[in-house]
Design a protein around this motif. Structure first.
Motif, PDB file in Angstrom:
ATOM      1  N   VAL A 180       6.530 -25.227  12.490  1.00 58.65           N
ATOM      2  CA  VAL A 180       6.224 -26.434  13.252  1.00 58.65           C
ATOM      3  C   VAL A 180       4.757 -26.748  13.035  1.00 58.65           C
ATOM      4  N   ARG A 181       4.453 -28.027  12.818  1.00 58.62           N
ATOM      5  CA  ARG A 181       3.083 -28.488  12.620  1.00 58.62           C
ATOM      6  C   ARG A 181       2.616 -29.178  13.890  1.00 58.62           C
ATOM      7  N   LEU A 182       1.499 -28.727  14.408  1.00 58.13           N
ATOM      8  CA  LEU A 182       1.030 -29.154  15.709  1.00 58.13           C
ATOM      9  C   LEU A 182      -0.328 -29.835  15.620  1.00 58.13           C
ATOM     10  N   VAL A 183      -0.514 -30.849  16.441  1.00 60.73           N
ATOM     11  CA  VAL A 183      -1.823 -31.433  16.704  1.00 60.73           C
ATOM     12  C   VAL A 183      -1.977 -31.458  18.218  1.00 60.73           C
ATOM     13  N   ASN A 184      -2.981 -30.742  18.711  1.00 55.65           N
ATOM     14  CA  ASN A 184      -3.159 -30.577  20.147  1.00 55.65           C
ATOM     15  C   ASN A 184      -4.484 -31.194  20.577  1.00 55.65           C
ATOM     16  N   CYS A 185      -4.402 -32.213  21.439  1.00 55.16           N
ATOM     17  CA  CYS A 185      -5.590 -32.878  21.982  1.00 55.16           C
ATOM     18  C   CYS A 185      -5.703 -32.553  23.469  1.00 55.16           C
ATOM     19  N   GLY A 186      -6.247 -31.373  23.750  1.00 54.33           N
ATOM     20  CA  GLY A 186      -6.530 -30.987  25.117  1.00 54.33           C
ATOM     21  C   GLY A 186      -5.333 -30.642  25.975  1.00 54.33           C
ATOM     22  N   HIS A 187      -4.161 -30.437  25.379  1.00 56.69           N
ATOM     23  CA  HIS A 187      -2.939 -30.164  26.146  1.00 56.69           C
ATOM     24  C   HIS A 187      -2.712 -28.655  26.260  1.00 56.69           C
ATOM     25  N   PRO A 188      -2.036 -28.195  27.319  1.00 58.22           N
ATOM     26  CA  PRO A 188      -1.689 -26.768  27.397  1.00 58.22           C
ATOM     27  C   PRO A 188      -0.927 -26.326  26.151  1.00 58.22           C
ATOM     28  N   PRO A 189      -1.273 -25.168  25.592  1.00 58.26           N
ATOM     29  CA  PRO A 189      -0.638 -24.723  24.346  1.00 58.26           C
ATOM     30  C   PRO A 189       0.824 -24.393  24.544  1.00 58.26           C
ATOM     31  N   PRO A 190       1.665 -24.680  23.552  1.00 58.33           N
ATOM     32  CA  PRO A 190       3.095 -24.337  23.683  1.00 58.33           C
ATOM     33  C   PRO A 190       3.300 -22.831  23.712  1.00 58.33           C
TER      34      PRO A 190
END
Length: 316
Positions: free
Chosen positions: A172-182
């Motif tokens: 899975v390719r992720l882009v996280n902008c300040g969100h709780p990590p999966p």
């Protein structure tokens, strides 16, 4: 109604009140009863209008937060979402998914705050995602596009945490902008922290791409801070411990989320009778063995490399 009853009673006993006086008093005695009937009719009209408005509001909220299919291009999904406000389907949390030729794409986000302003901003983010997600192959550019779209809707202290995910064979390719990590759950449970944290939308994000292995034996939980900020009567937040892991290992995804909601409710102290302490959204996914028979997305050159921030760090 009393006046109407008196009028009827006097009419039934004409010997008690002289006929001329009876004819004069009859209309006056009947006025209260007429007024009561008119008020009852207006109340029924208002009630019918409220029912219609409530139905329109429910349909509008359902259009904002659409149910996800249980299978999205080889990705099994299950969702549990509830608002902190009683009687409200949509709060500051948002989620959606699209199926691209190269595989499923998900978004999960959380608008700072509650109420109508949070709903308005959630609607803006979802609208931008639905308009752009199917035509923009690059997750980093998609994050910037969503930030550009929502920026004018935010006040100085507003922001939106956001997590974008593309599912490809084995990863899975992720882009996280300040969100709780999966949270990845398999033989063990671990948080998928971004290697380079980025600010949320509205605070000049610097999105980066992060690729993580994901096998059919593993599940991935996306969530909002209503999970980790659920507190007990002593103010202790919910820990992502064995209770969460055991809940998420149920045979079916829906059952796993129902178990997890039960863990949250057992831990959290309900702050008032009107609802829960915070919005809560849980999105659990698991790839099938045959996920993505089509071509995979090309590997981005900036995978894991910090992206350059754009513009002036001050709010425009």
């Amino acid at each position: 109604m009393i006046g109407a009853g008196v009028a009827v009673g006097t009419c039934a006993c004409p010997g008690v009140v002289p006929l001329p006086r009876l004819l004069a008093l009859g209309p006056l005695l009947a006025l209260p009863g007429l007024w009561v009937m008119l008020m009852a009719r207006d109340r029924m009209r208002c009630k019918a209008a409220l029912v219609r408005m409530t139905r329109v509001a429910e349909l509008t909220q359902q259009a904002l937060v659409r149910p996800l299919p249980s299978d999205l291009g080889g990705l099994a999904t299950a969702v549990q979402s509830r608002s902190a406000s009683a009687g409200v389907l949509v709060g500051g949390d948002l989620y959606d998914a699209v199926l691209l030729p190269c595989g499923p794409r998900l978004v999960v986000g959380d608008v700072r705050g509650h109420g109508l302003d949070a709903v308005r901003i959630s609607a803006a983010v979802l609208s931008a995602f639905r308009h752009t997600a199917a035509t923009e192959p690059d997750l980093i550019r998609l994050a910037h596009a969503l930030d550009d779209r929502v920026r004018d809707d935010l006040d100085d202290e507003d922001f939106v945490t956001l997590l974008l995910a593309d599912f490809v064979p084995g990863a899975v390719r992720l882009v996280n902008c300040g969100h709780p990590p999966p949270l990845r759950v398999g033989r063990r449970m671990e948080l998928i922290e971004p290697p380079y944290p980025s600010p949320p939308l509205g605070l000049w994000p610097t999105p980066r791409l992060h690729t993580v292995p994901l096998s059919p034996e593993q599940r991935l939980l996306f969530y909002t801070d209503g999970l980790t900020e659920a507190r007990d009567a002593h103010g202790t937040p919910l820990a992502l411990d064995h209770r969460v892991r055991n809940a998420l290992r149920a045979p079916a995804l829906d059952e796993a989320l129902a178990n997890l909601v039960g863990v949250v409710d057992q831990h959290a102290a309900i702050r008032d009778s009107g609802g829960h302490g915070d919005d809560l959204t849980l999105l659990l996914v698991q790839p099938h063995a045959g996920l993505l028979t089509g071509p995979a997305l090309p590997v981005a050159k900036n995978d894991g490399v910090p992206g350059a921030p754009r513009g002036n760090p001050g709010r425009s």
